[in-house]
Design a protein around this motif. Structure first.
Motif, mmCIF file in Angstrom:
data_model
loop_
_atom_site.group_PDB
_atom_site.id
_atom_site.type_symbol
_atom_site.label_atom_id
_atom_site.label_comp_id
_atom_site.label_asym_id
_atom_site.label_seq_id
_atom_site.Cartn_x
_atom_site.Cartn_y
_atom_site.Cartn_z
ATOM 1 N N ALA A 1 45.663 12.987 24.652
ATOM 2 C CA ALA A 1 45.284 11.759 23.953
ATOM 3 C C ALA A 1 43.993 11.210 24.571
ATOM 4 C CB ALA A 1 46.403 10.729 24.036
ATOM 5 N N ARG A 2 43.316 10.352 23.840
ATOM 6 C CA ARG A 2 42.035 9.834 24.298
ATOM 7 C C ARG A 2 41.992 8.312 24.265
ATOM 8 N NH1 ARG A 2 38.357 13.365 26.835
ATOM 9 N NH2 ARG A 2 39.379 15.368 26.511
ATOM 10 N N GLY A 3 41.324 7.763 25.275
ATOM 11 C CA GLY A 3 41.116 6.328 25.320
ATOM 12 C C GLY A 3 39.855 5.929 24.568
ATOM 13 N N PHE A 4 39.286 4.826 24.959
ATOM 14 C CA PHE A 4 38.137 4.261 24.253
ATOM 15 C C PHE A 4 36.827 4.818 24.793
ATOM 16 C CE2 PHE A 4 41.433 1.123 23.547
ATOM 17 C CZ PHE A 4 41.248 0.786 22.217
ATOM 18 N N GLY A 5 35.912 5.060 23.873
ATOM 19 C CA GLY A 5 34.545 5.341 24.280
ATOM 20 C C GLY A 5 33.875 4.054 24.728
ATOM 21 N N ALA A 6 32.640 4.169 25.169
ATOM 22 C CA ALA A 6 31.923 2.980 25.641
ATOM 23 C C ALA A 6 30.430 3.157 25.420
ATOM 24 C CB ALA A 6 32.204 2.740 27.125
ATOM 25 N N TRP A 7 29.760 2.056 25.119
ATOM 26 C CA TRP A 7 28.296 2.067 25.073
ATOM 27 C C TRP A 7 27.775 0.700 25.486
ATOM 28 C CZ3 TRP A 7 25.500 -1.285 22.050
ATOM 29 C CH2 TRP A 7 26.137 -1.837 20.925
ATOM 30 N N GLN A 8 26.584 0.710 26.048
ATOM 31 C CA GLN A 8 26.007 -0.528 26.553
ATOM 32 C C GLN A 8 24.497 -0.384 26.677
ATOM 33 O OE1 GLN A 8 28.047 -2.625 29.752
ATOM 34 N NE2 GLN A 8 26.116 -2.868 30.857
ATOM 35 N N MET A 9 23.790 -1.466 26.395
ATOM 36 C CA MET A 9 22.336 -1.500 26.591
ATOM 37 C C MET A 9 21.981 -2.619 27.553
ATOM 38 S SD MET A 9 19.176 -1.931 23.872
ATOM 39 C CE MET A 9 19.336 -0.258 23.244
ATOM 40 N N ASP A 10 21.169 -2.284 28.547
ATOM 41 C CA ASP A 10 20.637 -3.251 29.500
ATOM 42 C C ASP A 10 19.126 -3.320 29.310
ATOM 43 O OD1 ASP A 10 23.257 -3.331 30.540
ATOM 44 O OD2 ASP A 10 22.801 -1.724 31.963
ATOM 45 N N MET A 11 18.566 -4.505 29.461
ATOM 46 C CA MET A 11 17.131 -4.670 29.217
ATOM 47 C C MET A 11 16.542 -5.657 30.219
ATOM 48 S SD MET A 11 15.131 -5.711 25.690
ATOM 49 C CE MET A 11 15.515 -4.120 24.955
ATOM 50 N N ALA A 12 15.285 -5.425 30.566
ATOM 51 C CA ALA A 12 14.573 -6.327 31.474
ATOM 52 C C ALA A 12 13.175 -6.579 30.946
ATOM 53 C CB ALA A 12 14.513 -5.735 32.873
ATOM 54 N N VAL A 13 12.719 -7.811 31.096
ATOM 55 C CA VAL A 13 11.336 -8.190 30.799
ATOM 56 C C VAL A 13 10.701 -8.620 32.116
ATOM 57 C CG1 VAL A 13 9.833 -9.772 29.534
ATOM 58 C CG2 VAL A 13 11.924 -8.913 28.453
ATOM 59 N N ARG A 14 9.505 -8.107 32.394
ATOM 60 C CA ARG A 14 8.853 -8.392 33.680
ATOM 61 C C ARG A 14 7.404 -8.842 33.472
ATOM 62 N NH1 ARG A 14 6.160 -3.471 34.008
ATOM 63 N NH2 ARG A 14 7.311 -1.765 32.988
ATOM 64 N N ARG A 15 6.960 -9.592 34.423
ATOM 65 C CA ARG A 15 5.557 -10.056 34.428
ATOM 66 C C ARG A 15 5.049 -9.964 35.858
ATOM 67 N NH1 ARG A 15 1.791 -14.090 32.656
ATOM 68 N NH2 ARG A 15 -0.117 -13.412 33.712
ATOM 69 N N GLU A 16 3.884 -9.354 36.024
ATOM 70 C CA GLU A 16 3.291 -9.215 37.339
ATOM 71 C C GLU A 16 2.112 -10.167 37.492
ATOM 72 O OE1 GLU A 16 2.394 -5.092 37.850
ATOM 73 O OE2 GLU A 16 4.506 -4.530 38.170
ATOM 74 N N PHE A 17 2.016 -10.758 38.690
ATOM 75 C CA PHE A 17 0.937 -11.686 39.000
ATOM 76 C C PHE A 17 0.127 -11.097 40.155
ATOM 77 C CE2 PHE A 17 4.465 -14.068 37.245
ATOM 78 C CZ PHE A 17 3.870 -14.904 36.318
ATOM 79 N N PRO A 18 -1.039 -10.514 39.857
ATOM 80 C CA PRO A 18 -1.861 -9.938 40.932
ATOM 81 C C PRO A 18 -2.306 -11.019 41.912
ATOM 82 C CG PRO A 18 -2.564 -9.165 38.763
ATOM 83 C CD PRO A 18 -1.618 -10.292 38.530
ATOM 84 N N ILE A 19 -2.139 -10.720 43.206
ATOM 85 C CA ILE A 19 -2.584 -11.639 44.254
ATOM 86 C C ILE A 19 -3.813 -11.081 44.947
ATOM 87 C CG2 ILE A 19 -1.927 -12.803 46.396
ATOM 88 C CD1 ILE A 19 0.978 -12.650 45.461
ATOM 89 N N GLN A 20 -3.712 -9.826 45.378
ATOM 90 C CA GLN A 20 -4.831 -9.096 45.938
ATOM 91 C C GLN A 20 -4.822 -7.701 45.327
ATOM 92 O OE1 GLN A 20 -4.481 -9.211 50.196
ATOM 93 N NE2 GLN A 20 -4.940 -11.410 50.357
ATOM 94 N N GLU A 21 -5.726 -6.861 45.789
ATOM 95 C CA GLU A 21 -5.827 -5.520 45.211
ATOM 96 C C GLU A 21 -4.529 -4.741 45.360
ATOM 97 O OE1 GLU A 21 -8.525 -1.443 45.656
ATOM 98 O OE2 GLU A 21 -9.006 -3.232 46.828
#
Length: 267
Positions: free
Chosen positions: A182-202
């Motif tokens: 017998a089989r249980g439940f499948g699963a699916w999931q999406m994770d997401m990230a939004v990023r912003r970089e702030f240059p300080i020096q080179e």
């Protein structure tokens, strides 16, 4: 003089694997992997189950995962536009799999030869569906049929306990239901990230990240009760994250949607 010992138990694992990879180009890198597999053994890690060849406890037939990271193109060249729309990026991860096996246990019996308690297994009742969409819920006036958690349950009427011989305390015959079929439940999931970089020096920059786990808040259901005759047999009683019980349900697969924010100093 030579002594040759053989335990006679084996395990087999076969798989077909596909992978797509896009190396970094125009700010985008991506990776996707798919695996079809089948694992067979005599008991996996469960010591209280008698030796019976069948699907492994961790036999997941289909497994897919993908991820990408994209640095959004910088547009505009004046100071205000640079401050608003430059140095943004998106990271994404998607995972999906089919269900783990469920082993219908039956009655617990004692084996004098090994000194262990094992499960007798169950017989399959012909003509009964293996899965049902309506499960019995206990009420003061008697059981009532309601929708199964997750929309699926294992049908109690599809199985019967193997009779136990009162003289020997052992099953009268071998169970007809294969192990872990017998089989249980499948699963699916999406994770997401939004990023912003702030240059300080080179070689120094500050990165801000906003991360969302299970961004669609998709419910993933966990372990199914495999004890035939119990009130909740064939039903899941918790989410996948709570069934895993390792980390906080907020930060592992199968939990409710959650978010976190982070600052990173990159150098």
């Amino acid at each position: 003089m030579f002594t040759f010992l053989e335990n006679g138990l084996t395990s087999d694992y076969d798989s077909a694997q596909l992978q797509f990879q896009r190396r970094l180009s125009q700010g985008l890198t991506a990776l996707a992997s798919y695996t079809w597999s089948h694992c067979i053994d005599y008991g996996s890690s469960n010591l209280i189950i008698g030796f019976q060849r069948g699907n492994c406890d961790f036999d997941v037939r289909h497994n897919f995962s993908s991820a990408f990271s994209y640095d959004l193109p910088n547009v505009g060249h004046n100071g205000l536009v640079n401050a608003i729309v430059h140095h943004w990026g998106i990271d994404d991860r998607f995972t999906a799999r089919t269900g783990f096996p469920v082993n219908i246990t039956g009655s617990q019996i004692f084996l004098p030869v090994t000194g262990k308690f094992v499960w007798s297994g169950v017989d399959i009742v012909q003509g009964e569906p293996l899965y049902v969409a309506q499960c019995a819920s206990p009420l003061p006036t008697g059981p009532a049929q309601i929708g199964c958690p997750g929309g699926k349950g294992i049908n109690p009427a599809a199985f019967a306990s193997v009779p136990i011989d009162p003289n020997t305390g052992l099953p009268t015959h071998s169970a007809t239901a294969p192990r872990n079929f017998a089989r249980g439940f499948g699963a699916w999931q999406m994770d997401m990230a939004v990023r912003r970089e702030f240059p300080i020096q080179e070689r120094l920059k500050l990165q801000f990240r906003a991360e969302a786990f299970n961004i669609f808040n998709h419910p993933n259901f966990g372990t199914i009760n495999a004890g035939l005759g119990q009130q909740t047999f064939g039903e899941t009683t918790s989410t996948l994250a709570n069934s895993l019980g390792i980390l906080s349900p907020l930060y592992q697969m199968g939990g409710a949607r959650s978010m976190q924010f982070a600052l990173k100093l990159l150098f």
